[in-house]
Enzyme design. Structure first.
Site, PDB file in Angstrom:
ATOM      1  CG  ASP A   1     -37.825 -13.830  18.407  1.00  0.00           C
ATOM      2  OD1 ASP A   1     -38.346 -14.889  18.766  1.00  0.00           O
ATOM      3  OD2 ASP A   1     -36.690 -13.480  18.783  1.00  0.00           O
TER       4      ASP A   1
HETATM    5  C1  BGC Z   1     -36.267 -16.295  20.817  1.00  0.00           C
HETATM    6  C2  BGC Z   1     -36.026 -17.020  19.517  1.00  0.00           C
HETATM    7  C3  BGC Z   1     -36.733 -18.351  19.505  1.00  0.00           C
HETATM    8  C4  BGC Z   1     -38.198 -18.128  19.780  1.00  0.00           C
HETATM    9  C5  BGC Z   1     -39.008 -19.395  19.754  1.00  0.00           C
HETATM   10  C6  BGC Z   1     -37.726 -16.265  21.192  1.00  0.00           C
HETATM   11  O1  BGC Z   1     -37.911 -15.796  22.473  1.00  0.00           O
HETATM   12  O2  BGC Z   1     -35.767 -14.983  20.718  1.00  0.00           O
HETATM   13  O3  BGC Z   1     -34.655 -17.187  19.321  1.00  0.00           O
HETATM   14  O4  BGC Z   1     -36.522 -18.997  18.292  1.00  0.00           O
HETATM   15  O5  BGC Z   1     -38.343 -17.530  21.053  1.00  0.00           O
HETATM   16  O6  BGC Z   1     -38.778 -20.198  20.833  1.00  0.00           O
END
Ligand code: BGC
Length: 759
Positions: free
Chosen positions: A286
Site C-alpha cells: 500500500d
Molecule cells: C490506500 C489504497 C490506495 C493507495 C493508492 C492508500 O492510501 O490505502 O487503497 O490504493 O493509497 O492511492
C-alpha cells in the site's frame, strides 16, 4: 526489439496509428512466449535496473515528485497518482527511449467506481446483489481509464467489513464472504476482461490483503487480531475468489495482522497467497507501506523494511523509496538472495508483457474524449444506481409518489451536492458532474414547483487528511447563526409544500480512508431538522446518501418512507427519481447489517450463537441499555410489490460428505406491480468439530417477476458451501452433521428445511 520498433513509430509521428487499437491483443500471449520474453530481458538487466522495476513512484499528486528522473536513472516499474494522458505519453517516451532496456512504465491509479462516468460506490453495488451489473460497471470504468492511458487500477477492494464505524466499509461489498466473493470475482472479470491484456481493459488489484476491515474498534489503520479460522472462513474468501478469477495483482494492507504487518507477512503473502492459492501475479505494497514497517516498529530502519517486505513476498513498493535505496545493497551484501529479487522482477515484467505494453506503450490522445462521453456508459450507471437502491421503510405505501404532485420541498445538505452524490474515492483530478437528487426530481417533474433549502451544513469534526491535498482556499464553517438561519429556512420551505423529500446522510468525505467514526447517527443537525419537518404533519420521504450503515433509529419509527440510495454516482439523481416515482421498483438488499448504534459494532448476521441466543428469555442481558438486535438485518430490503416463498425442497434429506444436493424454492410476485426479489439461502450447522455461525449465506439469486408470476429457484449445496476451516483441527473439514436450511428474502428468513450430511 519490439520496444525499439515502436520507438521508431512514435518518432515518425505515427503515434495515433500505433495506439488506435489496431495493434490491441486479440488473444492472450501464450505463457511460453511471456516466459521467454521475460527471461531474455532479465538476462540483460543490471541490479539497479531490476530494482527500478520493483519501484513505483509518485506522479502528479506531489509537485516535488520527479518521475522522469526515476525513469532515467534506473527505470521505474510504475507511476501512480498521475492522471494526465499527455503526460502519460511524455513520460512513456522517456521510459521507452532513454534508458538502455526501454521497458515501458505501468500507470496505476485508483479507479474505484468509475473514471469519468461514476457508478455507485462499491458498497452500493453490492446492494444490487447482482454480480453482472457490477461486472459491467467495472468494464466501463476499465474502458474509460484505459482510453485515458491508465493500465492498472487499485481495485477491487475486497475487504470484508463488519464494523460500520470503519470508514472504508464504503469501498467493499460489506460483511459477507459469500456475497463478497461473488462481487470480487465480478469486478476482476469486469476490469480485466477475458484475459490480462484484453483490449479496453486494465490490470486489477485485489486489496488490501488481508483483513484490513477488522481494524480494532473500527479505527482506520488500527491493528487487526483475527484468529486463523476467521481469516480463512470470513476475510479470505473474496481474495481467493479474485485469484480464481485471474486477478493480476494484489495489494498488501497497512496494519499489523496478529502482530505481523501484512506488508511483511510471509505467511500471508507467500505461503497462503502463492503456496495455497497459486497466485501468479505480483504484490504491491500500500502507499508508503514499506516505510510503514518502520512506523509500526517492525523494521528497525529502511534497509530492514526493504528486506522484510521483499523476503515476505512483496514485489513492488508503492512510493516510500526504501526499495531503490536498499535492495541493491542487500543483494550485494548477500543478505538478500539475487534469485529472490529476480523472482519479483519476473512477476512484474510478466504482467507488463501480458498487458501488451511493449507493443503499445502509448495512448491515443485523440480518442480519449469520445470514449469518456459515450452515452452508453451513463445508461449503465443509471441502471446500476437503480439496482443498488434499498427501500428500508414504506408505511402505508407512501411510495411510489404520484407524478401528479405539483408542489414539493427538497431539503437537506446533500440534495444538490454533486460531489456527495458521486461519493467517496473520486479519481485523482476528477471534477464531480453528477445529476443531483434535486436535479433528478426536477427532470422527473418538469411542471412541478420544487423548492430547495439545504438546511445547516454538515462537516467532519476533524477535517480529512485528503482535504489538505486539494489546492485552493477552504470554505470556512457556517457560524451557529448561519446554521440556525439555514435550519429555519428549511423548515419554512417544507411548510410551503405538499410533500417533503429530505436528502440526508453523510458527505462523501465522511466515509472512505481515514474516515472512521464512533457514532453512526445522522451527523450535524440533520435529525433535528427531520423531526421539525415531520412535526409539520406533511408526508415526508427520507432519501439517504451515505457510504456506511447509519443508525437512523428515530427515522425508522417516524418517517414513513426511507430509501437507501447510498452514494449513487453520476446518474444518481435520475435513479433516485426513477425509484421515488415508481418508474423503477427498488430491489436492492442490504449487504451489511445496520446496527442500532455505533457502539454495537461490529455486528453481522453470521455471528455464532451465545449462552443467551436470540429470542431466548435471557437474550436482553447482552446489553441492558438497548436491544442488541440489528436495526435492519443483512439482506433486508422492501419492494413496491410483495413476494411469497413456498415449496422449499431439499432434493435428498441426506447427502454424503463431498456430495451435492439441490435446494429449490418457489418465489411468487403476489403484488400488483413487477419487481425483483433476491432469493437468499442460509445454512446453519447444528453441531460439529467447531461451533458454526447461526446463519451463513450460501446462495443468492436476484429474479425479476411480473405480478402473479412464479419462478422456481434452485441452488446447490455441496462441499464448497458446507466445508469450513476448523480451528480445532487446523484444516478444512466437512462435518457429517445436521444442518438447518432457510430460504427467503433476508437473513431472518423463516422458511425452513432440514439437511443431514452423512459420512
Ligand atoms: C490506500 C489504497 C490506495 C493507495 C493508492 C492508500 O492510501 O490505502 O487503497 O490504493 O493509497 O492511492
Amino acid at each position: 526489439m519490439r520496444a525499439m520498433k515502436w520507438t521508431a513509430v512514435a518518432a515518425t509521428g505515427l503515434l495515433a496509428a500505433a495506439s488506435s487499437g489496431a495493434f490491441a491483443q486479440t488473444a492472450p500471449i501464450p505463457d511460453d512466449q511471456v516466459k521467454a520474453r521475460v527471461e531474455a530481458l532479465l538476462a540483460q538487466m543490471t541490479l539497479e535496473e531490476k530494482v527500478g522495476q520493483l519501484t513505483q513512484v509518485a506522479g502528479g499528486l506531489f509537485p516535488e515528485a520527479k518521475p522522469e528522473e526515476a525513469l532515467r536513472k534506473g527505470g521505474a516499474g510504475s507511476i501512480l497518482w498521475l492522471n494526465d494522458t499527455k503526460k502519460f505519453n511524455e513520460l512513456q517516451k522517456v521510459a521507452v527511449e532513454e534508458p538502455r532496456l526501454k521497458i515501458p512504465v505501468l500507470y496505476g491509479l485508483d479507479v474505484i467506481h468509475g473514471y469519468r462516468t461514476i457508478f455507485p460506490v462499491p458498497l452500493a453495488m453490492a446492494a444490487s446483489w447482482d454480480p453482472s451489473v457490477h461486472e459491467r460497471a467495472a468494464a466501463v470504468a476499465a474502458k474509460e481509464a484505459r482510453a485515458a492511458g491508465i493500465h492498472w487500477t487499485f481495485a477491487p477492494m475486497v475487504d470484508i467489513a463488519r464494523d460500520a464505524r470503519w470508514g472504508r466499509i464504503v469501498e467493499g461489498a460489506g460483511e459477507d464472504p459469500y456475497l463478497g466473493a461473488a462481487m470480487a470475482a465480478a469486478q476482476v472479470r469486469g476490469f480485466q476482461g477475458p484475459y490480462l491484456g484484453a483490449p479496453d481493459h486494465v490490470l486489477a488489484c485485489a486489496k488490501h490483503f488481508g483483513a484490513y476491515g477488522a481494524a480494532d474498534g473500527g479505527r482506520d489503520y488500527d491493528p487487526v487480531y483475527v484468529p486463523e479460522g476467521r481469516l480463512r472462513n470470513v476475510y479470505f474468501p473474496p481474495f481467493q475468489a479474485a485469484v480464481n478469477a485471474g486477478v493480476g495483482s494484489f495489494m498488501s494492507a497497512y496494519m499489523d495482522l496478529n502482530d505481523v504487518p501484512a506488508g511483511g507477512n510471509r505467511w500471508l503473502l507467500t505461503d497462503v497467497l502463492r503456496g495455497e492459492w497459486g497466485f501468479k501475479g505480483f504484490v504491491v505494497s500500500d502507499a508508503m507501506g514499506v516505510g510503514n514497517l518502520e512506523i509500526l516498529h517492525f523494521a528497525r530502519d529502511g534497509r530492514d523494511a526493504a528486506w522484510k517486505a521483499l523476503s515476505a513476498g512483496l514485489d513492488m513498493e508503492m512510493a516510500s523509496g526504501r526499495f531503490p535505496q536498499h535492495l541493491a545493497a542487500l543483494v550485494k551484501d548477500g543478505q538478500l538472495a539475487a534469485a529472490q529479487l529476480d523472482e519479483a522482477v519476473r512477476r512484474v515484467l510478466a504482467v507488463k508483457v501480458r498487458l501488451g505494453l511493449f507493443e503499445k506503450p502509448y495512448t491515443d490522445e485523440a480518442r480519449v474524449e469520445s470514449v469518456l462521453t459515450d452515452p452508453a456508459h451513463r445508461k449503465e450507471a443509471r441502471l446500476a444506481a437503480q439496482r443498488s437502491m434499498v427501500l428500508l421503510r414504506n408505511e402505508g405505501k407512501a411510495l411510489p409518489l404520484p407524478k401528479t404532485l405539483t408542489s414539493l420541498a427538497v431539503i437537506g445538505p446533500l440534495a444538490d451536492s454533486k460531489a456527495d452524490t458521486e461519493g467517496s474515492w473520486m479519481v485523482f483530478g476528477h471534477v464531480p458532474a453528477a445529476v443531483t437528487v434535486l436535479e433528478g426530481l426536477k427532470a422527473k417533474l418538469p411542471g412541478a414547483k420544487i423548492d430547495y433549502a439545504p438546511g445547516p451544513e454538515i462537516r467532519r469534526d476533524v477535517p480529512s487528511f485528503f482535504e489538505t491535498l486539494i489546492p485552493g482556499p477552504k470554505k470556512p464553517p457556517q457560524t451557529p447563526a448561519e446554521a440556525e438561519a439555514a435550519f429555519q429556512k428549511a423548515v419554512e420551505t417544507a411548510r410551503g409544500a405538499d410533500l417533503v423529500i429530505a436528502v440526508m446522510g453523510e458527505r462523501a468525505d465522511m466515509s472512505g480512508e481515514a474516515a472512521s467514526r464512533a457514532l453512526l447517527d445522522l451527523p450535524g443537525r440533520q435529525e433535528e431538522l427531520l423531526k421539525a419537518v415531520v412535526a409539520l404533519g406533511k408526508p415526508v420521504v427520507l432519501v439517504l446518501l451515505n457510504g456506511r450503515p447509519l443508525s437512523i433509529n428515530w427515522a425508522s419509527q417516524n418517517v414513513p418512507a426511507i430509501l437507501e440510495a447510498w452514494e449513487p454516482g453520476t446518474e444518481g439523481g435520475h435513479a433516485v427519481a426513477d425509484v421515488l416515482f415508481g418508474d423503477v421498483n427498488p430491489g436492492g438488499k442490504l449487504p451489511v447489517t445496520f446496527p442500532r448504534s455505533g457502539a454495537h459494532s461490529p455486528l453481522s448476521s453470521a455471528r455464532n450463537l451465545t449462552h443467551s441466543p436470540e429470542g431466548a428469555p435471557m437474550y436482553n442481558v447482552r446489553y441492558w441499555d438497548g436491544a442488541p438486535t440489528p436495526l435492519y438485518p443483512f439482506g433486508y430490503g422492501l419492494s413496491y410489490t410483495t413476494f411469497a416463498f413456498s415449496n422449499l425442497k431439499v432434493a435428498a434429506l441426506q447427502v454424503q460428505v463431498g456430495g451435492k444436493v439441490a435446494v429449490s424454492v418457489d418465489v411468487t410476485n403476489t403484488g400488483a406491480v413487477a419487481g425483483d426479489e433476491v432469493v437468499q439461502l442460509y445454512v446453519h450447522q447444528k453441531a460439529g468439530r467447531d461451533s458454526r455461525p447461526m446463519r451463513e449465506l450460501k446462495g443468492f439469486r436476484r429474479v425479476g417477476l411480473k405480478p402473479g408470476e412464479k419462478q422456481t429457484v434452485t441452488f446447490a449445496l455441496g462441499p464448497d458451501e458446507l466445508r469450513y476451516w476448523s480451528t480445532s483441527q487446523r484444516r478444512w473439514v466437512q462435518d457429517a452433521e445436521a444442518f438447518d436450511v432457510w430460504v427467503g428474502a433476508d437473513s431472518t428468513a423463516t422458511l425452513h428445511a432440514d439437511l443431514t450430511v452423512v459420512p
